[in-house]
Motif scaffolding. Sequence first.
Motif: not given
Length: 201
Positions: A159-169, A171-180
Motif C-alpha cells: 500500500x505504501x509503495x502504491x501511494x508513495x511514488x516518484x510523483x508523490x515523494x 508526502x509527510x509520514x503522517x499523511x502517508x500513514x493516513x492515506x494507507x
Amino acid sequence: MGFLYGELLKAKREIKEAFGNVESRFKDVMAVIEKKMNGRLDSPLHLTAFLLNPHYSYANPSIFDEPKMNEAFISCVEQFYYHDEDQQEQVANFELKKIQNREGPFSKKLARTFQNYDYNPAASWWRLYGTETPALQKMATRILSLTSSSSGCERNWSGFEGIHTKKRNRLTTTRLNKLVYIQFNNRLMNNREKIKVKENH
C-alpha cells in the motif's frame, strides 16, 4: 504463536551462557533484545500462549505463579470472553486450576510427555486433553493455533509503495500513514459489501 515467547526466553538464556553469565558482557545484547521485545513479543497474547503451551507449563509449573503471566492470562480471558462474565469466571477461577494442579486428563502420563517434544502442535494437545475444561480448551486451541505472520505488514508495504511514488515523494509520514489507513480500510469495506451482495442473492 505458542512457542515464540518461550523460544525467546530460551535464546536469552543461551546468550547469557555464551557470555559466561557475566552481566557486563551480555548487558548490551540483552538491551537490544528487550527493546525489540517490549510491547511486541511480550503482549498478553504471547504470554498467555506461553502459559497455555504444555511444552513449557509442564516443564516449569512455576510459570503459573508469576504475576506477569497471571495478569496477561486474565487480560486474554476478558478479551476472549468479552461480555460473558460467567465464562470468564469459569476459565479463570476453575478451569485454569485443573491444568495447574494436573487434574483429570491433565494428570495422564501421555499428557505429561508433551514437554519432552519440541514443536508439537499444542492446540492438538488441548483438543485431546482439555475435554474437562471446555471454555479454556476453546480459548487455548484458538490462541495456540494462531500463526506468527508478517502478511499484514506486507500488505501495508505494498500500500505504501502504491501511494508513495516518484510523483508523490514529498508526502509527510503522517499523511502517508493516513492515506494507507484509508486505502486498507476501504478495501476491507469493499470486500464486506461484496460478501453482503453475494449473501443477498
